[in-house]
Enzyme design. Structure first.
Site, PDB file in Angstrom:
ATOM      1  N   THR A 180       0.893  -1.100  -0.031  1.00 15.16           N
ATOM      2  CA  THR A 180      -0.070   0.043  -0.112  1.00 15.16           C
ATOM      3  C   THR A 180       0.890   1.275  -0.050  1.00 15.16           C
ATOM      4  O   THR A 180       2.054   1.322   0.721  1.00 15.16           O
ATOM      5  CB  THR A 180      -0.914   0.024   1.150  1.00 15.16           C
ATOM      6  OG1 THR A 180      -1.602   1.311   1.363  1.00 15.16           O
ATOM      7  CG2 THR A 180      -0.203  -0.319   2.549  1.00 15.16           C
ATOM      8  N   ASP A 181       0.065   2.406  -0.462  1.00 21.41           N
ATOM      9  CA  ASP A 181       1.019   3.741  -0.465  1.00 21.41           C
ATOM     10  C   ASP A 181       1.319   4.118   1.003  1.00 21.41           C
ATOM     11  O   ASP A 181       1.940   5.297   1.301  1.00 21.41           O
ATOM     12  CB  ASP A 181       0.316   4.713  -1.318  1.00 21.41           C
ATOM     13  CG  ASP A 181      -1.126   4.983  -0.960  1.00 21.41           C
ATOM     14  OD1 ASP A 181      -1.814   4.349  -0.163  1.00 21.41           O
ATOM     15  OD2 ASP A 181      -1.574   5.621  -1.788  1.00 21.41           O
ATOM     16  N   GLU A 182       0.439   3.533   1.820  1.00 16.58           N
ATOM     17  CA  GLU A 182       0.129   4.171   3.310  1.00 16.58           C
ATOM     18  C   GLU A 182       1.709   3.686   4.051  1.00 16.58           C
ATOM     19  O   GLU A 182       1.829   4.444   5.304  1.00 16.58           O
ATOM     20  CB  GLU A 182      -1.114   3.676   3.795  1.00 16.58           C
ATOM     21  CG  GLU A 182      -2.173   4.063   3.310  1.00 16.58           C
ATOM     22  CD  GLU A 182      -3.407   3.939   4.260  1.00 16.58           C
ATOM     23  OE1 GLU A 182      -3.216   3.829   5.425  1.00 16.58           O
ATOM     24  OE2 GLU A 182      -4.352   3.496   3.786  1.00 16.58           O
ATOM     25  N   TYR A 207      -2.452  -0.263  10.972  1.00 15.08           N
ATOM     26  CA  TYR A 207      -2.643  -0.990   9.731  1.00 15.08           C
ATOM     27  C   TYR A 207      -1.375  -0.665   8.692  1.00 15.08           C
ATOM     28  O   TYR A 207      -0.826  -1.623   8.304  1.00 15.08           O
ATOM     29  CB  TYR A 207      -3.590  -0.603   8.993  1.00 15.08           C
ATOM     30  CG  TYR A 207      -3.919  -0.566   7.398  1.00 15.08           C
ATOM     31  CD1 TYR A 207      -3.721  -1.736   6.913  1.00 15.08           C
ATOM     32  CD2 TYR A 207      -3.791   0.284   6.701  1.00 15.08           C
ATOM     33  CE1 TYR A 207      -3.852  -2.169   5.628  1.00 15.08           C
ATOM     34  CE2 TYR A 207      -3.552   0.191   5.250  1.00 15.08           C
ATOM     35  CZ  TYR A 207      -3.819  -1.061   4.748  1.00 15.08           C
ATOM     36  OH  TYR A 207      -3.655  -1.180   3.286  1.00 15.08           O
ATOM     37  N   LYS A 241       1.522  -3.236   7.390  1.00 19.99           N
ATOM     38  CA  LYS A 241       1.973  -3.548   6.048  1.00 19.99           C
ATOM     39  C   LYS A 241       3.261  -3.179   5.659  1.00 19.99           C
ATOM     40  O   LYS A 241       3.892  -3.921   4.904  1.00 19.99           O
ATOM     41  CB  LYS A 241       1.041  -2.652   5.101  1.00 19.99           C
ATOM     42  CG  LYS A 241      -0.439  -3.213   5.089  1.00 19.99           C
ATOM     43  CD  LYS A 241      -0.667  -4.527   4.604  1.00 19.99           C
ATOM     44  CE  LYS A 241      -0.529  -4.411   3.182  1.00 19.99           C
ATOM     45  NZ  LYS A 241      -0.800  -5.887   2.518  1.00 19.99           N
TER      46      LYS A 241
END
Length: 333
Positions: A124-126, A148, A152
């Protein structure tokens, strides 16, 4: 091409399975999914079971996953299976650590001991956290803000370590926010569509100025296919939408397309640690010949029409909480 797709009954996973099923008639696919609240057999119901096999299994069940891997003998394991909902991670981080960290470890160990398949790990870009300056490349440091995104990022680091230490063939894909059919109603775009269709207020965190980069899920699937076919082992690939929008812009566009009044928008207190902006460069994947093809409003129209035409899919998912006037967003991912 033989693909074992973990989490293939979820939003992004099932859309990728549908895409490969349609674009590559020679592909053989096995979906390995626990079928939790967001992974639904309904997402796969149109597919011919002679080409798409389905195994109900938990990635935390090392024995069952290893048995499935050995029996199917895939060329690629495409790993979608994850807990992805930021608000849920804030309320209870434990399952995110189990699934997004230990689950990745179990898959890596199974592949290390079963020579052959390549791992395509969906991230994810997060992991890059809040971006205040220029869009980031794959070499940017990780600065996760929520349990979260931290989980990741941990999975990404495990993948990188197994490439460096064991030469395990792995590619990491970091997409921006996806939208499209079959997305669980707790997420921003489907929740806005369904509440607006029902004439309900649209609660917005803070002032709605948080910015995300939106990518139509079919464009994501094409990008993922490109990385599988043309990418290099040991590399991470950003997969941006090149389509930044604030949350309030997204909601206003949906209401306009639906012909609903913007007065449905109501503002609620922001959530803890809410990232202001995500932004990635996509030079590496663009150099492979991929780019997003679906204009924002076209993709949004397609998404709206899918939800309007498939009430059978979403109606059973909505409890009393969904129809509450005070229900805040369940995240923007």
């Amino acid at each position: 091409m033989r693909l074992l797709v973990t989490g293939g009954a979820g939003f992004m996973g099932s859309n990728f399975v549908h895409y490969i099923y349609a674009s590559r008639p020679d592909a053989e696919i096995l979906v390995y999914d626990k079928f939790t609240y967001a992974g639904r057999i309904e997402n796969l119901k149109e597919l011919d079971t002679s080409r798409v096999k389905i195994v109900k299994g938990d990635i935390l069940d090392q024995e069952k996953f290893t048995e499935t891997l050995k029996a199917f003998q895939p060329d690629y394991v495409v790993h979608f299976a994850a807990e992805t909902h930021v608000d849920r991670s804030i309320k209870d981080p434990s399952i995110f650590i189990d699934v997004n960290v230990k689950g990745v470890y179990i898959i890596l160990e199974a592949l290390r001991r079963h020579d052959g398949p390549k791992l395509i790990h969906i991230s994810t870009d997060e992991v890059y956290g809040d971006i205040s300056g220029e869009p980031v490349t794959e070499e940017a440091p990780f600065k996760p803000s929520s349990p979260y995104s931290a989980s990741k990022a941990s999975g990404d680091l495990l993948c990188q370590a197994y490439w460096r230490t064991y030469s395990l063939p792995v590619r990491i894909v970091r997409p921006s926010n996806n939208y499209g059919p079959r997305q669980f109603p707790e997420k921003l775009i489907p929740k806005t569509i369904l509440r607006a269709l029902n004439g309900l207020p649209i609660p917005v965190y803070g002032d709605g100025s948080q910015e995300r980069d939106w990518l139509y899920v079919e464009d994501f699937s094409r990008g993922l296919e490109t990385i599988i076919l043309r990418g290099r082992d040991g590399e991470a690939y950003n997969l941006p939408g090149l389509n930044p929008k604030t949350n309030i812009q997204v909601i206003q566009d949906i209401l306009t397309l639906l012909g609903k009044p913007h007065s449905l928008i109501t503002f609620v207190p922001d959530r803890p640690g809410h990232d202001k902006r995500y932004a990635m460069r996509g030079d590496k994947v663009l150099s492979l010949g991929w780019k997003p093809q679906t204009p924002w409003l076209d993709g949004l129209r397609k998404t709206i029409e899918w939800y309007k035409a498939n009430e059978w899919w979403w109606r059973p998912l909505l409890g009393d909480e969904f129809f509450s006037k005070d229900t805040p967003w369940g995240g923007t991912r």
